[in-house]
Design a protein around this motif. Structure first.
Motif, short mmCIF file in Angstrom:
data_model
loop_
_atom_site.label_atom_id
_atom_site.label_comp_id
_atom_site.label_asym_id
_atom_site.label_seq_id
_atom_site.Cartn_x
_atom_site.Cartn_y
_atom_site.Cartn_z
N TYR A 155 -9.80 -15.90 93.99
CA TYR A 155 -10.08 -15.44 92.62
C TYR A 155 -11.25 -14.46 92.56
N LYS A 156 -11.94 -14.28 93.68
CA LYS A 156 -13.03 -13.30 93.78
C LYS A 156 -14.15 -13.55 92.76
N ILE A 157 -14.46 -14.82 92.55
CA ILE A 157 -15.54 -15.24 91.67
C ILE A 157 -16.52 -16.04 92.51
N GLU A 158 -17.80 -15.89 92.24
CA GLU A 158 -18.78 -16.66 93.01
C GLU A 158 -18.55 -18.15 92.80
N ALA A 159 -18.63 -18.91 93.90
CA ALA A 159 -18.41 -20.35 93.86
C ALA A 159 -19.72 -21.09 94.12
N LEU A 160 -19.86 -22.22 93.44
CA LEU A 160 -21.02 -23.10 93.63
C LEU A 160 -20.48 -24.47 94.00
N ALA A 161 -20.67 -24.87 95.25
CA ALA A 161 -20.17 -26.16 95.73
C ALA A 161 -21.21 -27.25 95.52
N HIS A 162 -20.83 -28.34 94.87
CA HIS A 162 -21.72 -29.48 94.72
C HIS A 162 -21.75 -30.27 96.02
N LEU A 163 -22.92 -30.85 96.31
CA LEU A 163 -23.08 -31.67 97.50
C LEU A 163 -24.08 -32.77 97.17
N THR A 164 -23.75 -34.02 97.50
CA THR A 164 -24.63 -35.13 97.16
C THR A 164 -25.30 -35.71 98.41
N ASN A 220 -23.54 -20.66 97.89
CA ASN A 220 -24.32 -21.40 96.89
C ASN A 220 -23.95 -22.87 96.88
N ILE A 221 -24.98 -23.72 96.89
CA ILE A 221 -24.78 -25.17 96.84
C ILE A 221 -25.63 -25.77 95.73
N LEU A 222 -25.02 -26.64 94.93
CA LEU A 222 -25.75 -27.45 93.97
C LEU A 222 -26.05 -28.78 94.66
N ALA A 223 -27.29 -28.99 95.03
CA ALA A 223 -27.69 -30.18 95.79
C ALA A 223 -28.13 -31.28 94.82
N LEU A 224 -27.45 -32.41 94.90
CA LEU A 224 -27.67 -33.53 94.00
C LEU A 224 -27.97 -34.80 94.77
N ILE A 266 -29.85 -22.45 96.89
CA ILE A 266 -29.82 -23.83 96.42
C ILE A 266 -30.10 -23.90 94.92
N ILE A 267 -29.26 -24.65 94.22
CA ILE A 267 -29.41 -24.89 92.79
C ILE A 267 -29.60 -26.39 92.59
N ASN A 288 -38.89 -27.27 97.49
CA ASN A 288 -37.95 -27.48 98.59
C ASN A 288 -36.80 -26.48 98.58
N GLY A 289 -36.96 -25.38 97.82
CA GLY A 289 -35.99 -24.30 97.93
C GLY A 289 -35.07 -24.09 96.76
N CYS A 290 -35.20 -24.87 95.70
CA CYS A 290 -34.32 -24.72 94.54
C CYS A 290 -34.63 -23.41 93.82
N SER A 291 -33.61 -22.56 93.63
CA SER A 291 -33.83 -21.23 93.03
C SER A 291 -33.50 -21.19 91.54
N SER A 292 -32.72 -22.16 91.04
CA SER A 292 -32.41 -22.25 89.61
C SER A 292 -31.90 -23.65 89.32
N PHE A 293 -31.79 -23.96 88.03
CA PHE A 293 -31.35 -25.29 87.60
C PHE A 293 -30.18 -25.19 86.63
#
Length: 288
Positions: A71-80, A103-107, A136-137, A164-169
């Motif tokens: 789809y050529k859209i930026e993806a943000l993968a969640h990871l716990t 991009n990873i959303l770290a939870l 990292i988000i 610890n590296g988070c660039s946005s929320f």
């Protein structure tokens, strides 16, 4: 593209969230939703960490790759982090990198009995492990985390995540913009510098309210309660009223110079389309 760069290019970042199909459903069951959502041109689409936990067969990676490469859209993968072993996290890291997902959303993830058995006790630990290879988000909670409703503690956690590296929320969903503005002011005054996207969930049936209460304990304003009570026996009217409430929230937030809007779509393209149609002129004006 790293999502942090979007905040330098746009005054208001607008994104969607989807979730993987259940393990009993084929991966292709999400295609129809993504086909329609991609037509709405979000800045990125995030994919929640689906059934399977930290399994290397988790569908999140596959769907993130689909978003990025088809789809050529930026993806943000969640990871716990809860219960996660370093070797599994490293395997997922490699898969995401091979697919071009940056991009990873770290939870932390929901607490379980085995929450202390993994190699990453907190989201900030996971962020530190991922920061050299990914943008990292992090998540934030405008009304405090459901396990501890202290806003001061939440802001301390946000600052720790930044370190610890988070660039946005991306924020937990909320229904009171006034509550969100109070949280933003306190976070900024306390030294949180990273962009913060407002998480908005259009509520289209009353069962969602009950689930939301159990999930995060979000404050339900009287105005919103009246809408739910007035239309609870008319599903179509309730759906349209829920969409209208979300649109009103977004327009107000956009007018108040928030960093972005993250729409929890619940894999429902109809709802996302109706909202985008109602705010497209506002988004265009804000980003001119």
């Amino acid at each position: 593209m790293r999502i942090r760069d979007l905040f330098n290019e746009k005054k208001l970042v607008f994104s969607f969230e989807v979730f993987p199909p259940k393990n009993t459903s084929p991966i292709k069951s999400i295609y129809n939703a993504l086909n329609e959502l991609s037509e709405l041109n979000p800045d990125f689409i995030s994919v929640t960490y689906g059934a399977g936990g930290t399994s290397v067969n988790n569908k999140t990676t596959e769907i993130s790759s689909l978003i990025k490469n088809v789809y050529k859209i930026e993806a943000l993968a969640h990871l716990t982090s809860i219960g996660a072993k370093k070797e599994n996290i490293n395997f997922i890291k490699e898969r995401l990198a091979l697919e071009g997902v940056e991009n990873i959303l770290a939870l932390r993830g929901d607490k379980k009995e085995e929450c202390n058995s993994g190699d990453f006790l907190y989201a900030s630990n996971l962020m530190n492990h991922l920061r050299e290879d990914f943008n990292i988000i992090g998540a934030c909670y405008p009304e405090g985390h459901i396990e501890n409703k202290s806003i001061d503690l939440e802001i301390d956690n946000m600052k720790r995540k930044e370190e610890n590296g988070c660039s946005s929320f991306i924020s937990q969903l909320f229904f009171s913009n006034e509550t969100y503005y109070e949280f933003l002011e306190k976070a900024r005054n306390s030294g949180v510098k990273a962009p913060i996207q407002a998480g908005i969930m259009p509520v289209i049936n009353k069962k969602q309210i009950q689930r939301i209460g159990n999930l995060c304990g979000a404050y339900i304003p009287l105005k919103f309660k009246k809408i739910m009570n007035r239309y609870e026996h008319n599903p179509e009217a309730l759906r349209e009223a829920g969409i209208a409430y979300a649109v009103e929230q977004i327009i107000d937030l956009s007018s108040s110079s928030v960093d972005g809007i993250h729409l929890y779509t619940m894999n429902n393209p109809y709802v996302a389309r109706k909202i985008k149609e109602n705010i497209k002129t506002v988004l265009k004006a804000v980003n001119e």
